[in-house]
Each structure stands twice: as structure tokens, then as C-alpha cells.
Motif scaffolding. Sequence first.
Motif, PDB file in Angstrom:
ATOM      1  N   ARG A  82     -42.076  27.498 -35.754  1.00 60.24           N
ATOM      2  CA  ARG A  82     -41.623  26.995 -34.449  1.00 60.24           C
ATOM      3  C   ARG A  82     -42.688  27.192 -33.379  1.00 60.24           C
ATOM      4  O   ARG A  82     -42.897  26.323 -32.529  1.00 60.24           O
ATOM      5  CB  ARG A  82     -40.312  27.676 -34.050  1.00 60.24           C
ATOM      6  N   VAL A  83     -43.382  28.339 -33.425  1.00 60.78           N
ATOM      7  CA  VAL A  83     -44.472  28.579 -32.477  1.00 60.78           C
ATOM      8  C   VAL A  83     -45.563  27.532 -32.659  1.00 60.78           C
ATOM      9  O   VAL A  83     -46.065  26.945 -31.680  1.00 60.78           O
ATOM     10  CB  VAL A  83     -45.058  29.995 -32.665  1.00 60.78           C
ATOM     11  N   ARG A  84     -45.925  27.268 -33.911  1.00 59.64           N
ATOM     12  CA  ARG A  84     -46.988  26.304 -34.186  1.00 59.64           C
ATOM     13  C   ARG A  84     -46.621  24.908 -33.686  1.00 59.64           C
ATOM     14  O   ARG A  84     -47.439  24.203 -33.102  1.00 59.64           O
ATOM     15  CB  ARG A  84     -47.285  26.273 -35.683  1.00 59.64           C
ATOM     16  N   ARG A  85     -45.390  24.504 -33.901  1.00 62.23           N
ATOM     17  CA  ARG A  85     -44.970  23.157 -33.509  1.00 62.23           C
ATOM     18  C   ARG A  85     -44.899  22.979 -31.996  1.00 62.23           C
ATOM     19  O   ARG A  85     -44.866  21.850 -31.504  1.00 62.23           O
ATOM     20  CB  ARG A  85     -43.630  22.815 -34.163  1.00 62.23           C
ATOM     21  N   GLY A 118     -60.556  33.645 -34.518  1.00 64.53           N
ATOM     22  CA  GLY A 118     -60.133  32.298 -34.851  1.00 64.53           C
ATOM     23  C   GLY A 118     -58.800  32.345 -35.576  1.00 64.53           C
ATOM     24  O   GLY A 118     -58.588  33.202 -36.437  1.00 64.53           O
ATOM     25  N   ILE A 119     -57.888  31.433 -35.244  1.00 61.61           N
ATOM     26  CA  ILE A 119     -56.599  31.319 -35.910  1.00 61.61           C
ATOM     27  C   ILE A 119     -56.520  29.945 -36.552  1.00 61.61           C
ATOM     28  O   ILE A 119     -56.726  28.926 -35.889  1.00 61.61           O
ATOM     29  CB  ILE A 119     -55.419  31.470 -34.919  1.00 61.61           C
ATOM     30  N   TYR A 120     -56.236  29.907 -37.856  1.00 54.73           N
ATOM     31  CA  TYR A 120     -56.071  28.620 -38.527  1.00 54.73           C
ATOM     32  C   TYR A 120     -54.746  28.006 -38.096  1.00 54.73           C
ATOM     33  O   TYR A 120     -53.674  28.480 -38.471  1.00 54.73           O
ATOM     34  CB  TYR A 120     -56.107  28.788 -40.041  1.00 54.73           C
ATOM     35  N   LEU A 121     -54.818  26.929 -37.327  1.00 57.96           N
ATOM     36  CA  LEU A 121     -53.617  26.252 -36.861  1.00 57.96           C
ATOM     37  C   LEU A 121     -53.103  25.270 -37.915  1.00 57.96           C
ATOM     38  O   LEU A 121     -51.900  25.058 -38.044  1.00 57.96           O
ATOM     39  CB  LEU A 121     -53.913  25.515 -35.548  1.00 57.96           C
ATOM     40  N   ASP A 122     -54.009  24.685 -38.670  1.00 53.91           N
ATOM     41  CA  ASP A 122     -53.621  23.745 -39.720  1.00 53.91           C
ATOM     42  C   ASP A 122     -54.731  23.691 -40.762  1.00 53.91           C
ATOM     43  O   ASP A 122     -55.916  23.872 -40.440  1.00 53.91           O
ATOM     44  CB  ASP A 122     -53.396  22.349 -39.124  1.00 53.91           C
ATOM     45  N   ILE A 123     -54.343  23.434 -42.003  1.00 59.96           N
ATOM     46  CA  ILE A 123     -55.295  23.319 -43.103  1.00 59.96           C
ATOM     47  C   ILE A 123     -54.878  22.134 -43.969  1.00 59.96           C
ATOM     48  O   ILE A 123     -53.710  22.020 -44.348  1.00 59.96           O
ATOM     49  CB  ILE A 123     -55.335  24.597 -43.968  1.00 59.96           C
ATOM     50  N   GLY A 124     -55.825  21.254 -44.237  1.00 63.65           N
ATOM     51  CA  GLY A 124     -55.565  20.118 -45.118  1.00 63.65           C
ATOM     52  C   GLY A 124     -56.443  20.218 -46.347  1.00 63.65           C
ATOM     53  O   GLY A 124     -57.637  20.484 -46.252  1.00 63.65           O
ATOM     54  N   VAL A 125     -55.857  20.019 -47.520  1.00 61.34           N
ATOM     55  CA  VAL A 125     -56.592  20.116 -48.781  1.00 61.34           C
ATOM     56  C   VAL A 125     -56.626  18.747 -49.432  1.00 61.34           C
ATOM     57  O   VAL A 125     -55.579  18.128 -49.668  1.00 61.34           O
ATOM     58  CB  VAL A 125     -55.944  21.136 -49.730  1.00 61.34           C
ATOM     59  N   GLY A 126     -57.839  18.238 -49.711  1.00 61.42           N
ATOM     60  CA  GLY A 126     -57.998  16.930 -50.318  1.00 61.42           C
ATOM     61  C   GLY A 126     -57.770  16.945 -51.812  1.00 61.42           C
ATOM     62  O   GLY A 126     -57.331  17.935 -52.399  1.00 61.42           O
ATOM     63  N   VAL A 135     -54.460  30.687 -45.111  1.00 57.47           N
ATOM     64  CA  VAL A 135     -53.285  29.855 -44.848  1.00 57.47           C
ATOM     65  C   VAL A 135     -53.129  29.745 -43.339  1.00 57.47           C
ATOM     66  O   VAL A 135     -53.665  30.573 -42.590  1.00 57.47           O
ATOM     67  CB  VAL A 135     -52.005  30.459 -45.469  1.00 57.47           C
ATOM     68  N   PRO A 136     -52.410  28.728 -42.859  1.00 55.08           N
ATOM     69  CA  PRO A 136     -52.187  28.627 -41.414  1.00 55.08           C
ATOM     70  C   PRO A 136     -51.632  29.932 -40.858  1.00 55.08           C
ATOM     71  O   PRO A 136     -50.729  30.542 -41.426  1.00 55.08           O
ATOM     72  CB  PRO A 136     -51.170  27.478 -41.307  1.00 55.08           C
ATOM     73  N   GLY A 137     -52.202  30.353 -39.739  1.00 55.67           N
ATOM     74  CA  GLY A 137     -51.803  31.611 -39.117  1.00 55.67           C
ATOM     75  C   GLY A 137     -52.762  32.753 -39.387  1.00 55.67           C
ATOM     76  O   GLY A 137     -52.764  33.752 -38.653  1.00 55.67           O
ATOM     77  N   ASP A 138     -53.582  32.631 -40.436  1.00 56.59           N
ATOM     78  CA  ASP A 138     -54.556  33.683 -40.729  1.00 56.59           C
ATOM     79  C   ASP A 138     -55.616  33.748 -39.630  1.00 56.59           C
ATOM     80  O   ASP A 138     -55.953  32.737 -39.010  1.00 56.59           O
ATOM     81  CB  ASP A 138     -55.244  33.425 -42.076  1.00 56.59           C
ATOM     82  N   ARG A 139     -56.134  34.949 -39.431  1.00 59.90           N
ATOM     83  CA  ARG A 139     -57.184  35.164 -38.430  1.00 59.90           C
ATOM     84  C   ARG A 139     -58.541  35.298 -39.118  1.00 59.90           C
ATOM     85  O   ARG A 139     -58.634  35.779 -40.249  1.00 59.90           O
ATOM     86  CB  ARG A 139     -56.894  36.410 -37.609  1.00 59.90           C
TER      87      ARG A 139
END
Length: 263
Positions: A82-85, A118-126, A135-139
Motif C-alpha cells: 500500500r505504501v508503494r502504490r 537506495g530503495i528498490y521501488l520496482d524490479i522487472g525481470v526479462g 526484491v522491491p523494498g530492499d535497501r
Amino acid sequence: MSLCIKMTYEARNPVKALLTANEIITALDDLDGGRIVDIASYVDRPQSVVHNHLNTLRQLEYVVKSGDEYELSLRFMGIGERVRRRIELYDAAHTEVQKLADQTGELITLLVEEHGRGIYLDIGVGSNEIRYPAVPGDRTYLHCSAVGKAVLAWLPEADVNRILDEHGLPAQTTQTITDRKRLHNELASIREDNLAYDREEFRDGLKSVGAPITRQNDTVIGALSIAGPAHRMKDERLERELPDRLRQSINVIELNINEPNVR
């Protein structure tokens, strides 16, 4: 073009019970759950204190218990999502992150700065999946990746120095920049080219190219990067093909943020 740096804050009168609860939650995360004796040993607290905190956290549904072991509950997942969105950048970039991953077949990271990390807000894997531990949220540290350096380059020098004073320049690999002068020189080059590179500085065998995401007044709000195995990230692809794709995606994201009516 400055970003509000939220460095570590120290409360005048911190609530000790909350600090202890945070230690226990962190221990549960680090240990992937555990018994009271394990957690008490990890945080160096009496078992009775740990027991009381765990049972209170369990009552509040932040912790679950199986047998004699405690684990963090999925309540954290709901709060985090919910925080991310609610973050404007995530809403503006999520579709583009996934599209860029599909187009390139590589790993896409969307990163923001918080508390000097740095905080990963989103990660896309091809399609060419990379086993990536984050993962999203990791520092993460900002100085050792293309996406992190892209953010640092757009911060005032005083803010960069405050981040380095607090978090240092720890080596992730033998290629990591650990000298302040060298880092500042590289950040100057990044500002000139509007591109940052990571040539196995964050992880052996991984290279990436990143660029900042800014508002119309040049305030940096995050950064985006494309990463892949070194054998696929040859100079021609890393320095010519992928930067063009990266810029196209960032242009879309910045339009979504600065001109939301164009969506």
C-alpha cells in the motif's frame, strides 16, 4: 536540482520499547524466524523481554507462531504494498518497467533514495532471467550501481558528502569505487552524459546502465537502470543500444509525472 535527503534521524526521547521491538523484528527478518532463545541471543536481550515483545507483536498480527518458532507475518506485505502504490513514481513507472524488461530481456531496476540509501521501488525481470537477490523494498548503497550513481550525480555535493559520511564507500566487488575523489569525478561525468554505468562494481559478472528520472525543475526523484550478464553487455550494446531504450522509457515516465494528462 536537489532532492530532500532524509538522513538518519535521531529522536530526542526515543521510546525504548519501540527500539526493542524494532531489534526483534529485524532479528526475525535476518534469521528467517526463530525460537525465543535464538532471537534473545541475536539481540542480546533477556528471554523474558523478547517473549513479551513477541507475544505483543503476535497479538497485533505482525508475528505468527508455528510450534516454538516465531516468524514475521504477511501483514508487513500488505502495508508495504500500500505504501508503494501511494508513491507517484511507482504509479508512473510500473508499466514501463515491465515493458522495458520484456523488450530487452534484461533486469530493470527502479530506485529511489531514502535515508541516504537506495530503495528498490520496482524490479522487472526479462525473458533472460537473472538470479537477482534483491526484491522491491530492499535497501542498497548508492555508490556502487548505475542506478544509484545516477541519483547521486543529481544531488548537491554537500548532500553526497553527508551520505558518504554516514554510509561510507564499502566495496561490493574489486571494481567498486571506494575513493571519494574518484567517485566525485565519475559523478561529474555522469552529469555531463546523463548516463551512469556499473561495470561489475555492484556484483561480479553484472553490468548496467542507468539514468535519472527528474521533474521539470531538474529535481531528481529516482533512477532507472538496465542490467545484465557481462557477456551480453558488450560495449556496443551497453553504451549505444540500451541507453536509447532507457531514455525512451524515462521520457515516458517523466511525461507521466510532469504531464499526467498525456497518459
